[in-house]
Write an enzyme that holds these catalytic residues in place. Structure first.
Site, PDB file in Angstrom:
ATOM      1  N   THR A 117      36.566  32.782  38.114  1.00 51.45           N
ATOM      2  CA  THR A 117      37.262  31.696  38.813  1.00 51.45           C
ATOM      3  C   THR A 117      38.603  31.472  38.119  1.00 51.45           C
ATOM      4  O   THR A 117      38.671  31.538  36.899  1.00 51.45           O
ATOM      5  CB  THR A 117      36.421  30.397  38.676  1.00 51.45           C
ATOM      6  OG1 THR A 117      35.178  30.612  39.350  1.00 51.45           O
ATOM      7  CG2 THR A 117      37.100  29.194  39.286  1.00 51.45           C
ATOM      8  N   ASP A 160      52.582  36.922  48.031  1.00 51.96           N
ATOM      9  CA  ASP A 160      51.934  35.909  47.193  1.00 51.96           C
ATOM     10  C   ASP A 160      50.454  35.923  47.591  1.00 51.96           C
ATOM     11  O   ASP A 160      50.130  36.075  48.776  1.00 51.96           O
ATOM     12  CB  ASP A 160      52.554  34.541  47.517  1.00 51.96           C
ATOM     13  CG  ASP A 160      52.093  33.450  46.579  1.00 51.96           C
ATOM     14  OD1 ASP A 160      52.939  32.938  45.831  1.00 51.96           O
ATOM     15  OD2 ASP A 160      50.898  33.086  46.617  1.00 51.96           O
ATOM     16  N   SER A 161      49.565  35.749  46.643  1.00 55.61           N
ATOM     17  CA  SER A 161      48.155  35.919  46.999  1.00 55.61           C
ATOM     18  C   SER A 161      47.621  34.802  47.898  1.00 55.61           C
ATOM     19  O   SER A 161      46.538  34.920  48.453  1.00 55.61           O
ATOM     20  CB  SER A 161      47.282  36.069  45.757  1.00 55.61           C
ATOM     21  OG  SER A 161      47.095  34.844  45.113  1.00 55.61           O
ATOM     22  N   ASP A 195      46.271  33.441  42.191  1.00 57.20           N
ATOM     23  CA  ASP A 195      45.693  32.297  42.922  1.00 57.20           C
ATOM     24  C   ASP A 195      44.412  32.654  43.680  1.00 57.20           C
ATOM     25  O   ASP A 195      43.454  31.895  43.655  1.00 57.20           O
ATOM     26  CB  ASP A 195      46.723  31.706  43.904  1.00 57.20           C
ATOM     27  CG  ASP A 195      47.876  31.026  43.178  1.00 57.20           C
ATOM     28  OD1 ASP A 195      47.776  30.816  41.958  1.00 57.20           O
ATOM     29  OD2 ASP A 195      48.888  30.711  43.839  1.00 57.20           O
ATOM     30  N   THR A 217      26.592  24.299  43.593  1.00 56.58           N
ATOM     31  CA  THR A 217      26.955  23.103  42.820  1.00 56.58           C
ATOM     32  C   THR A 217      28.475  23.008  42.596  1.00 56.58           C
ATOM     33  O   THR A 217      29.159  24.027  42.467  1.00 56.58           O
ATOM     34  CB  THR A 217      26.244  23.070  41.447  1.00 56.58           C
ATOM     35  OG1 THR A 217      26.800  22.004  40.676  1.00 56.58           O
ATOM     36  CG2 THR A 217      26.398  24.352  40.662  1.00 56.58           C
ATOM     37  N   GLN A 218      28.963  21.751  42.539  1.00 53.19           N
ATOM     38  CA  GLN A 218      30.392  21.548  42.233  1.00 53.19           C
ATOM     39  C   GLN A 218      30.675  21.785  40.745  1.00 53.19           C
ATOM     40  O   GLN A 218      31.834  21.885  40.343  1.00 53.19           O
ATOM     41  CB  GLN A 218      30.797  20.120  42.602  1.00 53.19           C
ATOM     42  CG  GLN A 218      30.829  19.898  44.099  1.00 53.19           C
ATOM     43  CD  GLN A 218      31.122  18.452  44.488  1.00 53.19           C
ATOM     44  OE1 GLN A 218      31.668  17.683  43.713  1.00 53.19           O
ATOM     45  NE2 GLN A 218      30.753  18.092  45.697  1.00 53.19           N
ATOM     46  N   CYS A 219      29.633  21.858  39.916  1.00 56.41           N
ATOM     47  CA  CYS A 219      29.837  22.137  38.484  1.00 56.41           C
ATOM     48  C   CYS A 219      30.219  23.603  38.301  1.00 56.41           C
ATOM     49  O   CYS A 219      29.735  24.471  39.019  1.00 56.41           O
ATOM     50  CB  CYS A 219      28.557  21.894  37.691  1.00 56.41           C
ATOM     51  SG  CYS A 219      27.955  20.218  37.781  1.00 56.41           S
ATOM     52  N   THR A 235      52.801  36.807  41.106  1.00 55.36           N
ATOM     53  CA  THR A 235      53.867  36.419  40.163  1.00 55.36           C
ATOM     54  C   THR A 235      54.383  37.609  39.369  1.00 55.36           C
ATOM     55  O   THR A 235      55.568  37.693  39.045  1.00 55.36           O
ATOM     56  CB  THR A 235      53.322  35.368  39.166  1.00 55.36           C
ATOM     57  OG1 THR A 235      52.982  34.222  39.916  1.00 55.36           O
ATOM     58  CG2 THR A 235      54.335  34.987  38.119  1.00 55.36           C
TER      59      THR A 235
END
Ligand code: ASP
Length: 344
Positions: free
Chosen positions: A167, A59-60, A92, A278-280, A15
């Protein structure tokens, strides 16, 4: 007289380098020359800045392992000449590229700082200038002649994070990233405050070694209540598959159904590595804490501890590319190579 600092700016796109297409209204990358027009401040830093645009800027979402390799080789070729390196990149997939580079640049002793922007540089309220100017200052910060942060990092808004701990958390706000399981390495306010005890320093006398072999035969299997045997088997039987990141619940838990155990066991018996993540966002996998993860251990599943998905996916790609002996790979998966996880 002190030698002037020098930074190599590797420009991949994102961007920060985009403008609106007059016909479709969609954001797309502009020419590199126009970008420099928007930032006359670059000339006033007193720092020698050489930029290398990857043309066309992308764009990434279009960044893939050959782009990681290009960045790594460019850093290797120019390593002696520059004090630090900036990678301008879309937000991204920035955390994936920064994670991959942290494994590919072994024994790194100079800063490699990724940054970008949530608003294009030509827009009034853009965050591009501040992000880039602070990233340049960090990349050239030294103490007793030594770089303060010789790591692959992401700088955004006011935080400097370890790249392989980061993240993308927000598609809207200027504070786009977080490092949920590791503290920031620096905070930028009126002054830039470095938190040295969290920064990783390479053993002295080790030379940079660039690893560029990447194996893309990795998949992510994200669990959800109601996932079918058919879906799990379809993923675990992908032709050529070598490793799977199993995104589990909570502290690393998964259904106790016998078909699920059989599918995992069958895959690990075929030599497929399965790593439990883990999804956490915050916290670590603790296999064996609940009954629902005991089975995973007996199926031969390994732990990703508190790694991000970005770090564990790229670590697997790097290990599978660079090593052939399964025991070597498993050993390296169970330890932290460059601060990407805390082993408990
Ligand atoms: N889509 C853009 C990219 O990742 C978003 C950004 O740069 O913030 O390239």
């Amino acid at each position: 007289m002190e030698k002037e600092s020098a930074v190599l700016l590797i420009f991949t796109g994102g961007t920060i380098s985009m403008s609106e297409d007059p016909t479709t209204g969609a954001l797309r990358p502009i020419d590199f020359d126009r970008l420099q027009e928007y930032m006359p401040e670059l000339k006033q830093t007193g720092i020698r800045i050489k930029s290398v645009p990857f043309l066309p800027l992308i764009d990434s979402s279009d960044v893939y392992p050959p782009v990681w390799e290009r960045i790594a080789l460019l850093i290797q070729e120019n390593f002696e000449e520059y004090d630090g390196f900036i990678v301008l990149h879309g937000t991204d997939t920035m955390a994936y590229t920064a994670s991959a580079l942290s494994f590919m640049l072994e024994n790194l002793s100079k800063p490699v700082i990724f940054t970008g922007a949530q608003l294009p540089i030509g827009m009034m309220r853009s965050d591009a200038k501040e992000n880039l100017l602070t990233a340049i200052e960090i990349a050239t910060s030294k103490e007793n002649g030594q770089p303060i942060v010789p790591e692959v990092c992401i700088f955004f808004e006011d935080n400097l994070f370890r790249g392989n701990r980061t993240t993308k958390k927000n598609a809207e706000h200027f504070s786009a990233f977080n490092s949920y399981n590791y503290p920031p390495l620096a905070k930028a306010g009126v002054h830039i405050k470095f938190f040295r005890s969290y920064i990783h320093y390479p053993a002295s006398g080790t030379a940079l070694r660039v690893r560029t072999k990447i194996d893309q035969n990795v998949a992510i299997l994200k669990l959800f209540p109601g996932i079918t045997e058919h879906t799990v088997n379809a993923i675990l039987n992908i032709p050529g598959l070598k490793a799977v990141v199993l995104e589990s619940f909570g502290a690393g838990n998964a259904p106790r159904k016998s078909w699920f155990f059989d599918a995992l066991k069958n895959a690990t018996d075929r030599g497929i590595l399965i790593v439990n993540k883990t999804q956490c966002s915050t916290g670590s996998v603790e296999m064996g804490r609940y009954e629902t993860s005991l089975n995973l251990m007996s199926a031969g599943v390994m732990s990703a501890f508190d790694c991000t998905t970005e770090a564990i996916v790229t670590k697997l790609m790097y290990l599978l590319g660079e090593y052939t002996n399964p025991d070597d790979i498993k050993h390296r998966l169970s330890i932290s190579l460059c601060g990407e996880m805390t082993v408990i």
